[in-house]
Motif scaffolding. Structure first.
Motif, PDB file in Angstrom:
ATOM      1  N   SER A 140      -6.766 -13.795   5.600  1.00 10.71           N
ATOM      2  CA  SER A 140      -7.905 -14.366   4.888  1.00 10.71           C
ATOM      3  C   SER A 140      -8.312 -13.525   3.675  1.00 10.71           C
ATOM      4  CB  SER A 140      -9.086 -14.554   5.841  1.00 10.71           C
ATOM      5  OG  SER A 140      -9.385 -13.322   6.472  1.00 10.71           O
ATOM      6  N   GLU A 141      -7.982 -12.238   3.685  1.00 11.43           N
ATOM      7  CA  GLU A 141      -8.251 -11.422   2.501  1.00 11.43           C
ATOM      8  C   GLU A 141      -6.975 -11.407   1.655  1.00 11.43           C
ATOM      9  OE1 GLU A 141     -10.631  -7.687   3.626  1.00 11.43           O
ATOM     10  OE2 GLU A 141      -9.951  -8.480   5.558  1.00 11.43           O
ATOM     11  N   LYS A 142      -6.863 -12.388   0.787  1.00 12.67           N
ATOM     12  CA  LYS A 142      -5.615 -12.627   0.068  1.00 12.67           C
ATOM     13  C   LYS A 142      -5.188 -11.444  -0.815  1.00 12.67           C
ATOM     14  CE  LYS A 142      -3.372 -15.902  -2.930  1.00 12.67           C
ATOM     15  NZ  LYS A 142      -3.606 -16.940  -3.942  1.00 12.67           N
ATOM     16  N   GLU A 143      -6.182 -10.800  -1.431  1.00 17.77           N
ATOM     17  CA  GLU A 143      -5.890  -9.654  -2.296  1.00 17.77           C
ATOM     18  C   GLU A 143      -5.094  -8.575  -1.547  1.00 17.77           C
ATOM     19  OE1 GLU A 143      -6.435  -8.547  -5.650  1.00 17.77           O
ATOM     20  OE2 GLU A 143      -6.298 -10.745  -5.636  1.00 17.77           O
ATOM     21  N   LYS A 144      -5.569  -8.306  -0.321  1.00 17.33           N
ATOM     22  CA  LYS A 144      -4.912  -7.285   0.515  1.00 17.33           C
ATOM     23  C   LYS A 144      -3.489  -7.693   0.866  1.00 17.33           C
ATOM     24  CE  LYS A 144      -8.275  -4.633   3.153  1.00 17.33           C
ATOM     25  NZ  LYS A 144      -8.811  -4.458   4.516  1.00 17.33           N
ATOM     26  N   VAL A 145      -3.288  -9.002   1.071  1.00 18.38           N
ATOM     27  CA  VAL A 145      -1.950  -9.496   1.408  1.00 18.38           C
ATOM     28  C   VAL A 145      -1.005  -9.221   0.243  1.00 18.38           C
ATOM     29  CG1 VAL A 145      -0.574 -11.488   2.114  1.00 18.38           C
ATOM     30  CG2 VAL A 145      -2.966 -11.299   2.835  1.00 18.38           C
ATOM     31  N   LEU A 146      -1.486  -9.500  -0.958  1.00 18.07           N
ATOM     32  CA  LEU A 146      -0.643  -9.307  -2.144  1.00 18.07           C
ATOM     33  C   LEU A 146      -0.299  -7.829  -2.337  1.00 18.07           C
ATOM     34  CD1 LEU A 146      -2.393 -11.871  -4.536  1.00 18.07           C
ATOM     35  CD2 LEU A 146      -0.227 -12.126  -3.293  1.00 18.07           C
ATOM     36  N   ILE A 147      -1.288  -6.969  -2.093  1.00 17.25           N
ATOM     37  CA  ILE A 147      -1.015  -5.524  -2.183  1.00 17.25           C
ATOM     38  C   ILE A 147       0.017  -5.138  -1.132  1.00 17.25           C
ATOM     39  CG2 ILE A 147      -1.999  -3.207  -1.875  1.00 17.25           C
ATOM     40  CD1 ILE A 147      -4.686  -4.449  -2.884  1.00 17.25           C
ATOM     41  N   GLY A 148      -0.205  -5.670   0.084  1.00 19.36           N
ATOM     42  CA  GLY A 148       0.676  -5.341   1.201  1.00 19.36           C
ATOM     43  C   GLY A 148       2.111  -5.779   0.962  1.00 19.36           C
ATOM     44  N   LEU A 149       2.293  -6.854   0.210  1.00 19.84           N
ATOM     45  CA  LEU A 149       3.642  -7.374  -0.029  1.00 19.84           C
ATOM     46  C   LEU A 149       4.230  -6.868  -1.349  1.00 19.84           C
ATOM     47  CD1 LEU A 149       3.212 -11.107   1.081  1.00 19.84           C
ATOM     48  CD2 LEU A 149       4.082  -9.201   2.432  1.00 19.84           C
ATOM     49  N   ASP A 150       3.529  -5.961  -1.991  1.00 19.06           N
ATOM     50  CA  ASP A 150       3.942  -5.460  -3.313  1.00 19.06           C
ATOM     51  C   ASP A 150       4.027  -6.585  -4.338  1.00 19.06           C
ATOM     52  OD1 ASP A 150       4.267  -2.856  -2.305  1.00 19.06           O
ATOM     53  OD2 ASP A 150       6.295  -3.356  -1.618  1.00 19.06           O
ATOM     54  N   LEU A 151       3.137  -7.556  -4.226  1.00 14.04           N
ATOM     55  CA  LEU A 151       3.198  -8.701  -5.141  1.00 14.04           C
ATOM     56  C   LEU A 151       2.044  -8.674  -6.125  1.00 14.04           C
ATOM     57  CD1 LEU A 151       4.040 -11.543  -2.588  1.00 14.04           C
ATOM     58  CD2 LEU A 151       5.599 -10.495  -4.244  1.00 14.04           C
TER      59      LEU A 151
END
Lengths: 508, 91
Positions: free
Chosen positions: B76-87
């Protein structure tokens, strides 16, 4: 405790040596038990052994859920106990759920989550092999990997509930930070508070002492307090259930010879077959001789004798025996005498006890001598030593072995040594050997202080040692204060006066 | 190189659905179609969860390109997902 509830709880025998005795039958069936202990307290061995004993007993399949060590490490470590995990895995008797941390498995958290993956894997493993036993080791490692302690605790409660629905009996290990104090870190005991076991590995006087304590089994009974245990190469954890050994052995009036007619006579006809005889005295005053005389008397009885020697080597013992006119070589050749020479420091007291018991059961001697018990005193903590003495003596009595135990002490009545404080109350007979000096000459005195269940000679006899061994002679006359360690010569006239005094008393 | 993503969920809980929804958004908007994405229900395929050592669900694993990345949670915290995936640079 609710009686109705208690009646509904049955236990499953774990098979861990000694545990089923102290727990009155094993772990509560279909429930989860928390095993808490500091680092190095053998939690993982306990958790693994619980599953392995199930396999060894009756092929009960078990699931090991590991949060800390990898399955590979566990397989390797347990091979040291001769437990071949990989083979049992091949036969679907054991399955791992590998929840150990792996390098590169760090994660970023975005939003809410639960332990659904872990739970699905546990359910899968249990179903796959039809597990009846489950171990989780250790939950602290899981709590450390996720930031949300509240959530993990809630999920652990869910796991425990699911295990209950499966009807499996489970062990859950948890860390403690110190030997005393809180049961476990993170307050995990709150949700598995039904049953709690504590493993300790305390340091006292530079010596380690492992103990196990059942803190509670809700709704069912167990033995209270700490029990020592040890970890053995081929059997894993072995618990010594001290108080579980009860004084139920039968007793009779069969006598055995001490090997010396005079000493037999002083004891009212020899030692009792199922009795413990303590030979106490200062160093060099003849304790080993009395013990060896007793062993030598096995000759011609058709029985076997055993010597547990903690002070002298095999060759020394035989040389001494020859010097006293005893043919130990022949006895050993005929298989009537077995000598176990052990250096006290080679193992801890718990291991000594197990080793001694094993040898006795193998050899089945009818009489045994331990020379000397004092040598073992320096090996363990005072508490370990007391437990060792109690366990060993009840074992000897239970097996109806006539036992002579020597103990070194500087004094007699007025100052029992530490060794004797532990043993004097459980011995049936105490023979005291003393040096007695008067007029600049050294004499040896022998007295039977106590002879349970029989009358005995109350006199202090002089004895000597020569090429024929022990010679018990006449009683000391005209000497007083021998037991006090302060012999004084009494003149004949004084003795007469004292005798008169008592006879006048009688007349009145 | 195609981005290979595996999402492990437990059934069709609201949390699973939330994670699937966010992942689809990321695939369309941030990866612009250059992806290989699959959703694995651990209740149906627990062996795969065992193999990947999945504890928490939902867990999103980026298998390629290296390095391997793991994001847990309902995303649900999309920003964190993008950081986590190096995206993150793409957004």
């Amino acid at each position: 405790m609710n009686v109705a509830e208690g009646a509904g709880i049955s236990k499953i025998p774990t098979g861990i040596p000694g545990f089923d005795l102290i727990s009155y039958g094993g772990l509560p069936k279909g429930r989860t038990t928390l095993v808490s202990g500091t680092s190095g307290s053998a939690k993982t061995v306990f958790a693994a052994q619980f599953l392995i004993q199930g396999i060894l007993q009756d092929h009960t399949p078990g699931v090991f859920i590991t949060f800390e060590e990898s399955p590979d490490d566990i397989r390797k470590n347990l091979l040291g106990f001769n437990w071949n995990i990989a083979e049992w895995e091949d036969h679907d008797l054991l399955a791992f759920v590998d929840a150990s941390a792996e390098f590169g498995h760090d994660h970023i958290i975005s939003g809410t989550y639960d332990m659904g993956g872990l739970i699905a894997r546990i359910e899968y493993a249990i179903n796959k092999i039809g597990a009846k036993r489950v171990s989780l080791d250790s939950i602290g490692a899981l709590l450390e990997r996720f930031d949300n302690t509240t959530l993990i605790r809630r999920e652990l409660l869910r796991i425990v509930t699911i295990l209950k629905q499966f009807g499996v009996t489970a062990l859950l290990t948890a860390e403690r930070t110190e030997e005393q104090g809180a049961i476990a870190r993170y307050g995990v005991e709150e949700f598995v508070a039904d049953n709690v076991i504590i493993l300790r590995n305390s340091l006292f006087d530079e010596k380690r002492r492992r103990t196990i304590e059942i803190l509670k089994f809700r709704g069912t009974d167990h033995q209270k307090g700490e029990f020592p245990f040890t970890i053995r190469p081929n059997s894993g954890i072995v618990i010594l259930p001290l108080s579980a050994i009860e004084l139920t052995q039968s007793s009779n009036f069969d006598r055995v010879s001490s090997g010396n007619d005079e000493l037999d006579h002083m004891c009212g006809g020899g030692f009792f077959q199922d009795s413990l005889v303590l030979i106490t005295g200062a160093t060099g005053c003849g304790k080993t001789l009395v013990a060896n005389t007793f062993l030598n008397a096995v000759n011609g009885t058709g029985n076997r004798a055993m010597l547990l020697a903690f002070e002298e080597s095999h060759d020394q013992i035989f040389r001494n025996a020859r010097g006293w006119g005893m043919n130990f070589d022949q006895l050993e050749q005929d298989g009537l005498l077995k000598i176990m020479c052990v250096y006290p420091e080679t193992r801890n007291l718990e291991d000594h006890l197990i080793e001694i018991q094993k040898n006795i059961l193998d050899y089945k001697p009818s009489r045994i001598a331990i020379d000397s018990l004092s040598a073992l005193h320096r090996v363990g903590t005072p508490k370990s030593f007391r437990e060792f003495v109690v366990s060993l003596s009840s074992f000897l009595k239970f097996n109806r072995i006539a036992s002579v135990i020597t103990s070194t002490s500087a004094y007699g009545l007025d100052g029992f040594s530490v060794t004797e404080e532990h043993i004097s109350t459980i011995t049936d007979t105490i023979v005291l050997l003393r040096y007695i000096e008067f007029y600049g000459e050294m004499h040896r005195g022998l007295a039977v202080l106590k002879m349970r269940g029989s009358s005995h000679d109350k006199q202090i006899r002089e004895f000597s040692i020569d090429g024929h061994g022990l010679n018990v002679g006449r009683p000391f006359r005209q000497v007083t204060g021998i037991l006090r360690g302060d012999p004084q010569h009494v003149s004949l006239s004084e003795m007469e006066r004292l005798n008169q005094l008592f006879s006048e008393d009688k007349n009145q | 190189m195609k981005t290979v993503l595996r999402l492990y969920v437990t059934g069709t809980t609201p949390r699973s659905l939330q994670a699937i929804k966010t992942l689809k958004e990321i695939c369309e908007k941030d990866l612009q179609g250059n992806f290989d994405m699959s959703i694995i229900d651990v209740l149906e395929r627990p062996q795969l969860a065992e193999h990947e050592k999945i504890l928490a669900t939902p867990t999103l694993i980026k298998e390629l390109p290296p390095p391997l990345r793991r994001v847990i949670g309902d995303l649900s915290e999309k920003e964190k997902v993008l950081i986590g995936l190096d995206l993150h640079s793409h957004s």
